[in-house]
Design a protein around this motif. Structure first.
Motif, PDB file in Angstrom:
ATOM      1  N   UNK A 197     -21.097 -24.640  53.250  1.00  0.00           N
ATOM      2  CA  UNK A 197     -22.150 -25.043  52.775  1.00  0.00           C
ATOM      3  C   UNK A 197     -23.008 -23.903  53.081  1.00  0.00           C
ATOM      4  N   UNK A 198     -23.869 -23.298  51.998  1.00  0.00           N
ATOM      5  CA  UNK A 198     -24.870 -22.473  52.278  1.00  0.00           C
ATOM      6  C   UNK A 198     -26.172 -22.917  52.669  1.00  0.00           C
ATOM      7  N   UNK A 199     -26.723 -22.605  53.646  1.00  0.00           N
ATOM      8  CA  UNK A 199     -27.895 -23.068  54.200  1.00  0.00           C
ATOM      9  C   UNK A 199     -29.013 -22.231  54.283  1.00  0.00           C
ATOM     10  N   UNK A 200     -28.983 -21.100  53.346  1.00  0.00           N
ATOM     11  CA  UNK A 200     -29.950 -20.253  53.132  1.00  0.00           C
ATOM     12  C   UNK A 200     -31.476 -20.891  52.971  1.00  0.00           C
ATOM     13  N   UNK A 201     -31.531 -22.011  52.189  1.00  0.00           N
ATOM     14  CA  UNK A 201     -32.542 -22.741  51.647  1.00  0.00           C
ATOM     15  C   UNK A 201     -32.894 -23.919  52.688  1.00  0.00           C
ATOM     16  N   UNK A 234     -20.985 -32.386  41.132  1.00  0.00           N
ATOM     17  CA  UNK A 234     -20.553 -31.594  39.941  1.00  0.00           C
ATOM     18  C   UNK A 234     -21.237 -31.448  38.694  1.00  0.00           C
ATOM     19  N   UNK A 235     -21.572 -30.310  37.966  1.00  0.00           N
ATOM     20  CA  UNK A 235     -22.234 -30.530  36.620  1.00  0.00           C
ATOM     21  C   UNK A 235     -21.058 -29.840  35.634  1.00  0.00           C
ATOM     22  N   UNK A 236     -20.270 -30.522  34.990  1.00  0.00           N
ATOM     23  CA  UNK A 236     -19.101 -29.957  34.273  1.00  0.00           C
ATOM     24  C   UNK A 236     -18.325 -28.845  34.987  1.00  0.00           C
ATOM     25  N   UNK A 237     -18.212 -29.049  36.213  1.00  0.00           N
ATOM     26  CA  UNK A 237     -17.715 -28.005  36.975  1.00  0.00           C
ATOM     27  C   UNK A 237     -17.970 -26.584  36.981  1.00  0.00           C
ATOM     28  N   UNK A 238     -19.008 -26.464  36.322  1.00  0.00           N
ATOM     29  CA  UNK A 238     -19.678 -24.901  36.003  1.00  0.00           C
ATOM     30  C   UNK A 238     -20.728 -24.750  37.328  1.00  0.00           C
ATOM     31  N   UNK A 239     -21.415 -25.664  37.938  1.00  0.00           N
ATOM     32  CA  UNK A 239     -22.175 -25.592  39.137  1.00  0.00           C
ATOM     33  C   UNK A 239     -22.397 -26.897  39.522  1.00  0.00           C
ATOM     34  N   UNK A 240     -22.863 -27.128  40.936  1.00  0.00           N
ATOM     35  CA  UNK A 240     -23.039 -28.172  41.513  1.00  0.00           C
ATOM     36  C   UNK A 240     -24.521 -28.084  42.321  1.00  0.00           C
ATOM     37  N   UNK A 241     -24.808 -29.548  42.361  1.00  0.00           N
ATOM     38  CA  UNK A 241     -26.246 -29.799  43.117  1.00  0.00           C
ATOM     39  C   UNK A 241     -26.073 -30.167  44.418  1.00  0.00           C
ATOM     40  N   UNK A 242     -26.211 -29.561  45.422  1.00  0.00           N
ATOM     41  CA  UNK A 242     -26.041 -30.157  46.710  1.00  0.00           C
ATOM     42  C   UNK A 242     -27.261 -30.377  47.643  1.00  0.00           C
ATOM     43  N   UNK A 261     -33.919 -31.538  59.609  1.00  0.00           N
ATOM     44  CA  UNK A 261     -33.763 -30.275  58.603  1.00  0.00           C
ATOM     45  C   UNK A 261     -33.166 -30.726  56.984  1.00  0.00           C
ATOM     46  N   UNK A 262     -33.131 -30.018  56.315  1.00  0.00           N
ATOM     47  CA  UNK A 262     -32.474 -30.497  55.022  1.00  0.00           C
ATOM     48  C   UNK A 262     -32.432 -29.400  53.871  1.00  0.00           C
ATOM     49  N   UNK A 263     -31.710 -29.483  52.954  1.00  0.00           N
ATOM     50  CA  UNK A 263     -31.595 -28.358  51.774  1.00  0.00           C
ATOM     51  C   UNK A 263     -32.733 -29.206  51.162  1.00  0.00           C
ATOM     52  N   UNK A 264     -33.498 -28.562  50.110  1.00  0.00           N
ATOM     53  CA  UNK A 264     -34.719 -29.076  49.166  1.00  0.00           C
ATOM     54  C   UNK A 264     -33.962 -29.874  48.328  1.00  0.00           C
ATOM     55  N   UNK A 265     -35.011 -30.926  48.326  1.00  0.00           N
ATOM     56  CA  UNK A 265     -34.829 -32.142  47.525  1.00  0.00           C
ATOM     57  C   UNK A 265     -36.031 -32.587  46.736  1.00  0.00           C
ATOM     58  N   UNK A 266     -36.294 -32.799  45.487  1.00  0.00           N
ATOM     59  CA  UNK A 266     -37.408 -32.901  44.935  1.00  0.00           C
ATOM     60  C   UNK A 266     -37.918 -34.148  45.251  1.00  0.00           C
ATOM     61  N   UNK A 304     -31.061 -27.514  45.540  1.00  0.00           N
ATOM     62  CA  UNK A 304     -29.977 -26.561  45.826  1.00  0.00           C
ATOM     63  C   UNK A 304     -28.758 -26.514  45.131  1.00  0.00           C
ATOM     64  N   UNK A 305     -28.547 -25.559  44.090  1.00  0.00           N
ATOM     65  CA  UNK A 305     -27.467 -25.405  43.234  1.00  0.00           C
ATOM     66  C   UNK A 305     -26.662 -24.139  43.381  1.00  0.00           C
ATOM     67  N   UNK A 306     -25.415 -24.476  43.116  1.00  0.00           N
ATOM     68  CA  UNK A 306     -24.391 -23.249  43.273  1.00  0.00           C
ATOM     69  C   UNK A 306     -23.555 -23.108  42.306  1.00  0.00           C
TER      70      UNK A 306
END
Length: 183
Positions: A167-171, A131-139, A46-51, A18-20
Motif C-alpha cells: 500500500x503506497x503511503x505517499x499521500x 476496483x474500477x473495472x480492474x483498470x484502477x482502484x480507489x483505496x 493518519x489516513x490516505x485522503x478521503x473526500x 487515492x487511486x492507483x
C-alpha cells in the motif's frame, strides 16, 4: 465506451481519494479477529485522503446492534460544527471476520473495511479498496488509536505494515486531533 473516456468521467469523483492503476492488492488481515473487542471509540491518527473527511477531531464509534450488525458513528469537527454520519458494518464472511463491509446509505453497497492489525487497546490499521473495472482502484487506509495521539514508534509500525502489504503511503496525512472536545 472506451476505458480512457470512462477514466476521464470518473476522475473528478476520485480526485480527493487515492487511486492507483491495476486491481486492488489483497493484504493480510488480523487473524482471529474479535469484533466484540473492537467495539468502542477509535480516533483517526493518519489516513490516505478521503473526500468525506475534511475536518479535524475525526473519530469512529462502533457498537453492536440487536440484529447483529454494527452501528458505525463517524464524527468530525468541520466548519465550526460537529458533523456526524451513521452507517452499518457487517461481517460478510464469518470465516474472515476481519473483513468487514461498511455502508452509510441503504442505496450503496458495502465497502471493504479490512482490519489488517489491531491489539484492541491502542492501535488499529484499516484498509479499504475498490476496483474500477480492474483498470484502477480507489483505496483508503487509516491508522486509528484508542487515544487521540499515538507514540511515533507506533505510527511507524503501522506505516511499515501498510507498506509491506503493498500500500503506497505517499499521500498519507496526519489528522488534526488538537483542541478536540471529548464526549
Amino acid at each position: 465506451m472506451s476505458p480512457v473516456y470512462l477514466l476521464l468521467l470518473l476522475l473528478p469523483l476520485v480526485s480527493a481519494q487515492t487511486y492507483r492503476w491495476g486491481p486492488c492488492p489483497t493484504p493480510n488481515v488480523q487473524p482471529n479477529f474479535n469484533v466484540q473487542q473492537y467495539l468502542g471509540r477509535w480516533y483517526e491518527i493518519e489516513k490516505l485522503p478521503a473526500s468525506f473527511e475534511k475536518g479535524k477531531c475525526i473519530e469512529a464509534n462502533y457498537a453492536m446492534r440487536s440484529d447483529g450488525t454494527i452501528r458505525v458513528l463517524n464524527s468530525q469537527f468541520y466548519k465550526d460544527k460537529v458533523m456526524e454520519v451513521e452507517g452499518t458494518a457487517v461481517v460478510q464472511d464469518p470465516r474472515e471476520p476481519a473483513k468487514l463491509g461498511v455502508s452509510f446509505s441503504y442505496f450503496t453497497p458495502y465497502s471493504p473495511y479490512w482490519v489488517l492489525t489491531t491489539n484492541y487497546t491502542s492501535l488499529s490499521v484499516v484498509y479499504s479498496c475498490t476496483d474500477v473495472l480492474r483498470l484502477f482502484h480507489i483505496e483508503f487506509a487509516w491508522i486509528l488509536g484508542r487515544s487521540r495521539f499515538l507514540p511515533p514508534e507506533t505510527v511507524r509500525y503501522a506505516k511499515n505494515l501498510l507498506t509491506s502489504e503493498g500500500i503506497d503511503l505517499v499521500r498519507m496525512t496526519a489528522t488534526d486531533q488538537t483542541g478536540c472536545k471529548d464526549n
